[in-house]
Motif scaffolding. Structure first.
Motif, PDB file in Angstrom:
ATOM      1  N   GLU A 273      -3.937 -19.580  36.909  1.00  0.00           N
ATOM      2  CA  GLU A 273      -5.250 -19.688  36.278  1.00  0.00           C
ATOM      3  C   GLU A 273      -6.334 -19.273  37.263  1.00  0.00           C
ATOM      4  O   GLU A 273      -6.310 -19.659  38.434  1.00  0.00           O
ATOM      5  CB  GLU A 273      -5.486 -21.115  35.802  1.00  0.00           C
ATOM      6  CG  GLU A 273      -6.786 -21.291  35.039  1.00  0.00           C
ATOM      7  CD  GLU A 273      -6.967 -22.704  34.500  1.00  0.00           C
ATOM      8  OE1 GLU A 273      -8.042 -22.984  33.945  1.00  0.00           O
ATOM      9  OE2 GLU A 273      -6.019 -23.506  34.642  1.00  0.00           O
ATOM     10  N   LEU A 274      -7.283 -18.483  36.771  1.00  0.00           N
ATOM     11  CA  LEU A 274      -8.354 -18.011  37.634  1.00  0.00           C
ATOM     12  C   LEU A 274      -9.553 -18.951  37.568  1.00  0.00           C
ATOM     13  O   LEU A 274      -9.907 -19.440  36.481  1.00  0.00           O
ATOM     14  CB  LEU A 274      -8.796 -16.608  37.222  1.00  0.00           C
ATOM     15  CG  LEU A 274      -7.765 -15.494  37.413  1.00  0.00           C
ATOM     16  CD1 LEU A 274      -8.352 -14.157  36.985  1.00  0.00           C
ATOM     17  CD2 LEU A 274      -7.292 -15.424  38.855  1.00  0.00           C
ATOM     18  N   PRO A 275     -10.207 -19.193  38.690  1.00  0.00           N
ATOM     19  CA  PRO A 275     -11.395 -20.055  38.684  1.00  0.00           C
ATOM     20  C   PRO A 275     -12.538 -19.389  37.933  1.00  0.00           C
ATOM     21  O   PRO A 275     -12.592 -18.155  37.817  1.00  0.00           O
ATOM     22  CB  PRO A 275     -11.709 -20.212  40.173  1.00  0.00           C
ATOM     23  CG  PRO A 275     -11.072 -19.047  40.835  1.00  0.00           C
ATOM     24  CD  PRO A 275      -9.864 -18.715  40.036  1.00  0.00           C
ATOM     25  N   PRO A 276     -13.475 -20.184  37.435  1.00  0.00           N
ATOM     26  CA  PRO A 276     -14.570 -19.626  36.620  1.00  0.00           C
ATOM     27  C   PRO A 276     -15.369 -18.539  37.325  1.00  0.00           C
ATOM     28  O   PRO A 276     -15.830 -17.596  36.676  1.00  0.00           O
ATOM     29  CB  PRO A 276     -15.446 -20.854  36.329  1.00  0.00           C
ATOM     30  CG  PRO A 276     -14.516 -22.017  36.431  1.00  0.00           C
ATOM     31  CD  PRO A 276     -13.525 -21.657  37.495  1.00  0.00           C
ATOM     32  N   GLU A 277     -15.539 -18.625  38.649  1.00  0.00           N
ATOM     33  CA  GLU A 277     -16.338 -17.610  39.313  1.00  0.00           C
ATOM     34  C   GLU A 277     -15.701 -16.226  39.261  1.00  0.00           C
ATOM     35  O   GLU A 277     -16.374 -15.219  39.466  1.00  0.00           O
ATOM     36  CB  GLU A 277     -16.616 -18.003  40.772  1.00  0.00           C
ATOM     37  CG  GLU A 277     -15.371 -18.139  41.641  1.00  0.00           C
ATOM     38  CD  GLU A 277     -14.846 -19.569  41.680  1.00  0.00           C
ATOM     39  OE1 GLU A 277     -14.146 -19.898  42.656  1.00  0.00           O
ATOM     40  OE2 GLU A 277     -15.135 -20.338  40.739  1.00  0.00           O
ATOM     41  N   LEU A 278     -14.384 -16.170  39.005  1.00  0.00           N
ATOM     42  CA  LEU A 278     -13.715 -14.890  38.813  1.00  0.00           C
ATOM     43  C   LEU A 278     -13.669 -14.491  37.346  1.00  0.00           C
ATOM     44  O   LEU A 278     -13.768 -13.314  37.003  1.00  0.00           O
ATOM     45  CB  LEU A 278     -12.298 -14.953  39.373  1.00  0.00           C
ATOM     46  CG  LEU A 278     -12.176 -14.839  40.891  1.00  0.00           C
ATOM     47  CD1 LEU A 278     -10.806 -15.289  41.346  1.00  0.00           C
ATOM     48  CD2 LEU A 278     -12.436 -13.417  41.347  1.00  0.00           C
ATOM     49  N   ALA A 279     -13.497 -15.462  36.463  1.00  0.00           N
ATOM     50  CA  ALA A 279     -13.281 -15.166  35.045  1.00  0.00           C
ATOM     51  C   ALA A 279     -14.568 -14.869  34.300  1.00  0.00           C
ATOM     52  O   ALA A 279     -14.526 -14.326  33.193  1.00  0.00           O
ATOM     53  CB  ALA A 279     -12.561 -16.334  34.379  1.00  0.00           C
ATOM     54  N   ARG A 280     -15.730 -15.237  34.889  1.00  0.00           N
ATOM     55  CA  ARG A 280     -16.999 -15.055  34.187  1.00  0.00           C
ATOM     56  C   ARG A 280     -17.880 -14.083  34.964  1.00  0.00           C
ATOM     57  O   ARG A 280     -18.312 -14.386  36.083  1.00  0.00           O
ATOM     58  CB  ARG A 280     -17.701 -16.396  34.022  1.00  0.00           C
ATOM     59  CG  ARG A 280     -16.911 -17.370  33.153  1.00  0.00           C
ATOM     60  CD  ARG A 280     -17.525 -18.735  33.127  1.00  0.00           C
ATOM     61  NE  ARG A 280     -16.662 -19.693  32.433  1.00  0.00           N
ATOM     62  CZ  ARG A 280     -16.840 -21.014  32.483  1.00  0.00           C
ATOM     63  NH1 ARG A 280     -17.812 -21.524  33.217  1.00  0.00           N
ATOM     64  NH2 ARG A 280     -16.016 -21.807  31.826  1.00  0.00           N
ATOM     65  N   PRO A 281     -18.193 -12.941  34.380  1.00  0.00           N
ATOM     66  CA  PRO A 281     -18.984 -11.941  35.109  1.00  0.00           C
ATOM     67  C   PRO A 281     -20.474 -12.289  35.105  1.00  0.00           C
ATOM     68  O   PRO A 281     -20.955 -13.013  34.224  1.00  0.00           O
ATOM     69  CB  PRO A 281     -18.727 -10.666  34.316  1.00  0.00           C
ATOM     70  CG  PRO A 281     -18.518 -11.158  32.917  1.00  0.00           C
ATOM     71  CD  PRO A 281     -17.791 -12.476  33.046  1.00  0.00           C
ATOM     72  N   ASP A 282     -21.173 -11.762  36.066  1.00  0.00           N
ATOM     73  CA  ASP A 282     -22.632 -11.834  36.041  1.00  0.00           C
ATOM     74  C   ASP A 282     -23.197 -10.788  35.089  1.00  0.00           C
ATOM     75  O   ASP A 282     -24.150 -11.054  34.354  1.00  0.00           O
ATOM     76  CB  ASP A 282     -23.193 -11.600  37.454  1.00  0.00           C
ATOM     77  CG  ASP A 282     -22.739 -12.673  38.440  1.00  0.00           C
ATOM     78  OD1 ASP A 282     -22.550 -13.825  38.014  1.00  0.00           O
ATOM     79  OD2 ASP A 282     -22.565 -12.334  39.624  1.00  0.00           O
ATOM     80  N   GLU A 283     -22.595  -9.584  35.106  1.00  0.00           N
ATOM     81  CA  GLU A 283     -23.035  -8.493  34.240  1.00  0.00           C
ATOM     82  C   GLU A 283     -21.785  -7.833  33.646  1.00  0.00           C
ATOM     83  O   GLU A 283     -21.144  -7.006  34.303  1.00  0.00           O
ATOM     84  CB  GLU A 283     -23.835  -7.472  35.036  1.00  0.00           C
ATOM     85  CG  GLU A 283     -25.110  -8.022  35.671  1.00  0.00           C
ATOM     86  CD  GLU A 283     -25.795  -6.979  36.535  1.00  0.00           C
ATOM     87  OE1 GLU A 283     -26.782  -6.375  36.055  1.00  0.00           O
ATOM     88  OE2 GLU A 283     -25.332  -6.757  37.661  1.00  0.00           O
ATOM     89  N   ALA A 284     -21.462  -8.203  32.443  1.00  0.00           N
ATOM     90  CA  ALA A 284     -20.185  -7.769  31.849  1.00  0.00           C
ATOM     91  C   ALA A 284     -20.053  -6.252  31.806  1.00  0.00           C
ATOM     92  O   ALA A 284     -18.949  -5.710  31.977  1.00  0.00           O
ATOM     93  CB  ALA A 284     -20.057  -8.343  30.441  1.00  0.00           C
ATOM     94  N   ARG A 285     -21.153  -5.530  31.599  1.00  0.00           N
ATOM     95  CA  ARG A 285     -21.084  -4.072  31.447  1.00  0.00           C
ATOM     96  C   ARG A 285     -20.983  -3.350  32.783  1.00  0.00           C
ATOM     97  O   ARG A 285     -20.816  -2.135  32.809  1.00  0.00           O
ATOM     98  CB  ARG A 285     -22.297  -3.581  30.680  1.00  0.00           C
ATOM     99  CG  ARG A 285     -22.360  -4.130  29.251  1.00  0.00           C
ATOM    100  CD  ARG A 285     -23.689  -3.850  28.611  1.00  0.00           C
ATOM    101  NE  ARG A 285     -23.906  -2.412  28.436  1.00  0.00           N
ATOM    102  CZ  ARG A 285     -25.050  -1.898  27.944  1.00  0.00           C
ATOM    103  NH1 ARG A 285     -26.039  -2.707  27.595  1.00  0.00           N
ATOM    104  NH2 ARG A 285     -25.180  -0.588  27.816  1.00  0.00           N
ATOM    105  N   ARG A 286     -21.077  -4.095  33.892  1.00  0.00           N
ATOM    106  CA  ARG A 286     -21.101  -3.450  35.201  1.00  0.00           C
ATOM    107  C   ARG A 286     -20.028  -3.996  36.144  1.00  0.00           C
ATOM    108  O   ARG A 286     -20.074  -3.735  37.340  1.00  0.00           O
ATOM    109  CB  ARG A 286     -22.467  -3.629  35.848  1.00  0.00           C
ATOM    110  CG  ARG A 286     -23.618  -2.963  35.117  1.00  0.00           C
ATOM    111  CD  ARG A 286     -24.894  -3.057  35.943  1.00  0.00           C
ATOM    112  NE  ARG A 286     -25.990  -2.326  35.314  1.00  0.00           N
ATOM    113  CZ  ARG A 286     -26.899  -2.906  34.527  1.00  0.00           C
ATOM    114  NH1 ARG A 286     -26.809  -4.211  34.273  1.00  0.00           N
ATOM    115  NH2 ARG A 286     -27.864  -2.191  33.996  1.00  0.00           N
TER     116      ARG A 286
END
Length: 818
Positions: free
Chosen positions: A692-705
């Motif tokens: 399982e990946l931690p949230p800081e890896l699984a959630r992007p700051d800018e999904a399109r970039r």
């Protein structure tokens, strides 16, 4: 005993009829035997190539015409007790005559026949004629007699024991063949011959066991001796006067076993069988290479439904399969060399099983022999597909005779591990609106649940039988329930986005697929459209799927930038096919051990067509093939969504543990790190591990970039996750440096990325139809390099080789707003 092939001197004539063209009427056409009417007329220049443009329509009259093959052969009578005309395969409604006397009639393409002709033969010249009546007329007459039954296509293929896909499919042309499609000749013998030899090969602990069933045909009542030997073991048995059957059991101490690809060596052993007279005179011989292995199918209920797990030598095998259709509409064009090329393509894509689909044919001895040699498992459908089949005579008797002949023929092959009753017919009866129009008429239930399992149990109890594909294992459970048995997933292609594969937690996926056009060189050979367009006449004719073009466009719109022209459309549809199947395979493999197999639809094509294949009708590999090779690799690293987050799954289908340092990084498209973690990976042999990946890896700051990059050991095991669809990603305009250098047999193209390059792919067949490339669909981060080896007979122009439309990546198309 002697054999005389009768393959020379044949001519072909059309029986007069209003549909026969003037240039064919009354003409004796040289015929090749084995062969068929279409290939003979094509060789004589009397018809256009049915595979080009819409020529399929121009030759439709052939299937509604009666044909006569004739030859003259010399014969010198001997003192043999019997002389038989042996017809290994006649397609299909045949009347056979020797010297003007009818000796037999046939009604089944999938059987062989023998006729006693000794009394009809004369010294010197003899004539042999085979008349083939129209398959359409026969099938339509039985349909009218028995009442129509529903099927997937408006053709009467369910009313004749003939290759169903001759009548057209959603990937194949309607080319209804006729002809002597297997060897034909005379077999002269005395006293007795080996009619059937059926070795049932199993394991008894560490030892190998061969239960050899022998049936003889007699011309007298003398006692007979059967001797057999394999791997140092031998034995004999006497067949008393008047008897025809014998069983001889051989035990081989601790033989090398036959293993499927990825699990060990496919060891084989020569089994020799001799039929003799009491004084030792040899009457007949039989020889095959066999393999010692056990097979069982685990379908036990569990917390997830009920399993579908194939065990070979008591080891559970995760199936990495492809579906196989006839490699050509005209079977005699499929040589051993062509089969070797196609099965090599399967093996090099890390495939371990081929399912021989039920709308085609029982494949040639070469096919199964090559599978045996290379450790490729084979699932063999009985020949029923996408239709309600009548169970009345003459069909029931033909089906049983055909099944008995083919089960006996294939019993010696260790690659064959599963018999399947039909393709999609049980599912069709449940869900495709068949029950009302059938109104209680037969539809095949008795074949799949009674006749065929009895034949397999009687003749080959060493192999499992499964009533259908798909099939849940019980008539009380929907036949396509993913939680039970095998399932087919076609909503993705027909109605839903390919991300829907992730909504399934199946036990075994026996069919799923996504379309794309064939290679550009294949299209240019087959079509004269000028210019080519996705909807130009030839492209439209070579797209047989219902609303196929619209479904391709729906898939593009969901994921990729809009194509500007045909070159973009061709590239993006091929890319989308590869993406769809890779997503499905990786998801299903990540579910191990719940899901224990996938069989992608399909490996191959029978002609140039837009289809679900990984290898097109000219034998060229589509981008899907490269994606499949990666997704079916022994070691797979994949990022998967789970419960609102992301996990990395490491799948190890190799025989040794996979230990490596793994890293996962969230990066910008420019390669700048945003978050990173590392872990020591330890995956046992034939197992998987989920991280399982931690949230800081699984959630992007800018999904399109941004993207996620997971690596284990080296970049050979790399998984990527993009947080947005390509159509929405803010791709930089592609910047790269490409160099071309000569190498033996071709050129080496080295590409260094100045920006991220998504799914970099070379299409050298656009410059030379014979050119191939070793790699495709490579994503590079800024500063990374990739090397492609192009094989070609002559050097290709370096400038053309490294520019559009030969060198492609996703970000050489402008997304919306750029």
């Amino acid at each position: 005993m002697s054999r005389q092939a009768l393959h020379e001197g044949w001519v072909l004539r059309a029986v007069p009829g209003p549909q026969v063209p003037a240039e064919v009427a009354g003409r004796a056409v040289p015929a090749t035997v084995p062969g068929c009417v279409h290939t003979d007329l094509l060789a004589a220049g009397l018809i256009p190539d049915p595979y080009l443009d819409d020529n399929e329509h121009a030759v439709a009259w052939i299937g509604r015409t009666d044909w006569v093959y004739e030859t003259t052969f010399r014969h010198e009578p001997g003192d043999e007790d019997r002389v038989e005309l042996v017809c290994a395969g006649l397609d299909t409604m045949a009347t056979v005559s020797v010297n003007g006397v009818e000796v037999g009639r046939t009604e089944n393409m999938h059987r062989g026949y023998r006729f006693d002709v000794r009394s009809l033969l004369r010294a010197g010249d003899n004539t042999l004629a085979v008349r083939f009546d129209s398959a359409y007329r026969y099938a339509e007459a039985h349909r009218d007699r028995l009442g129509d039954r529903p099927n997937a296509y408006p053709e009467p293929f369910g009313f004749i024991r003939k290759m169903a896909c001759n009548f057209g499919w959603d990937w194949g042309p309607t080319l209804v063949t006729a002809g002597i499609w297997q060897p034909i000749g005379l077999h002269a013998w005395s006293t007795a011959r080996l009619a059937h030899v059926r070795p049932l090969v199993t394991l008894d602990g560490a030892d190998g066991r061969v239960e050899l069933h022998v049936e003889v045909e007699r011309a007298g009542d003398a006692p007979l001796t059967v001797r057999a030997a394999v791997a140092g073991a031998s034995g004999e048995v006497t067949i008393p006067p008047g008897e025809r059957d014998a069983v001889l059991t051989l035990t081989v101490r601790e033989p090398a076993r036959w293993w499927p690809r990825g699990y060990g060596e496919p060891a084989r052993h020569l089994l020799d069988v001799t039929l003799s007279t009491p004084d030792g005179g040899t009457l007949d011989v039989w020889s095959r290479r066999i393999g010692f292995r056990s097979v069982r199918l685990d379908t036990a209920p569990d917390a997830h439904g009920s399993a579908f797990t194939l065990h070979v030598n008591d080891v559970p095998v995760v199936v990495r399969g492809v579906n196989w259709i006839p490699d050509d509409v005209f079977p005699t064009r499929v040589t051993r060399a062509r089969l070797a090329e196609r099965l090599t393509q399967a093996a090099e894509a890390n495939v371990n099983l081929l399912r021989v689909w039920g709308g085609g044919r029982y494949e040639s001895d070469d096919f199964y022999d090559l599978a045996d040699e290379w450790g490729l498992l084979v699932q063999q459908d009985f020949l029923f597909a996408c239709a309600a089949y009548p169970e009345e005579e003459p069909f029931r008797g033909e089906v049983e005779a055909e099944a008995r002949e083919q089960v006996t023929r294939l019993a010696a092959h260790p690659s064959l591990v599963l018999w399947t009753g039909n393709n999609e017919n049980i599912w069709g009866w449940h869900d495709w609106g068949w029950q009302e129009p059938l109104a209680g008429r037969t539809w095949g239930h008795g074949y799949y649940f009674d006749l065929l399992p009895r034949v397999v149990a009687d003749l080959d109890p060493t192999r499992p039988y499964w009533p259908g594909s798909p099939w849940s294992g019980s008539e009380d459970v929907h036949p396509n329930d993913p939680a039970h048995g095998t399932t087919h997933i076609w909503d993705v292609w027909n109605t839903d986005d390919y991300a829907r594969y992730r909504a399934y937690t199946p036990r075994f996926v026996a069919e799923f697929g996504y379309q794309a056009p064939p290679a550009y060189a294949t299209l240019r050979r087959a079509l004269s459209d000028d210019p080519l367009a996705h909807d130009s006449p030839g492209m439209a004719h070579h797209q047989k799927a219902a609303d196929g073009d619209a479904k391709l466009r729906r898939g593009l719109d969901a994921h990729l930038p809009a194509p500007r022209d045909f070159d973009d459309w061709h590239w993006l549809t091929q890319l989308n096919q590869a993406r769809a199947i890779r997503l499905g395979v990786e998801h299903f493999r990540s579910l191990r051990p719940i899901c224990m197999g996938t069989i992608v639809w399909q490996l191959n094509d029978c002609w140039p067509v837009t289809s679900w294949s990984a290898v097109d009708g000219d034998g060229r590999r589509k981008p899907l093939w490269y994606a499949l090779r990666r997704a079916y690799a022994d070691r797979l690293l994949t990022v998967q969504p789970r419960d609102g987050g992301l996990v990395v799954v490491a799948v190890n289908d190799g025989g040794t543990a996979w230990r490596a340092s793994a890293s996962v990084a969230r990066l910008t498209l420019a390669g700048e790190p945003r978050a990173k973690t590392s872990v020591d990976l330890d995956v046992p042999a034939y197992a998987s591990v989920e991280l399982e990946l931690p949230p800081e890896l699984a959630r992007p700051d800018e999904a399109r970039r941004e993207l996620l990059v997971a690596e284990a050991g080296d970049t050979a095991e790399r998984a990527l996750w993009f947080f947005a669809e390509d159509r929405d990603v803010e791709w930089p305009a592609a910047e790269l440096d490409a160099t071309v250098a000569p190498v033996d047999g071709g050129q080496r193209v080295r590409v260094t990325a100045g920006t991220v390059l998504r799914d970099l792919t070379l299409f050298p067949d656009r410059l030379d139809p014979a050119a191939t490339v070793d790699e495709a669909l490579v994503t590079l981060l800024p500063g990374e390099s990739a090397t492609f080896t192009v094989s070609a007979d002559a050097p290709l122009d370096p400038a053309a080789l490294t520019s559009r439309p030969v060198l492609r990546c996703v970000n050489d198309l402008p997304p919306a707003g750029r």
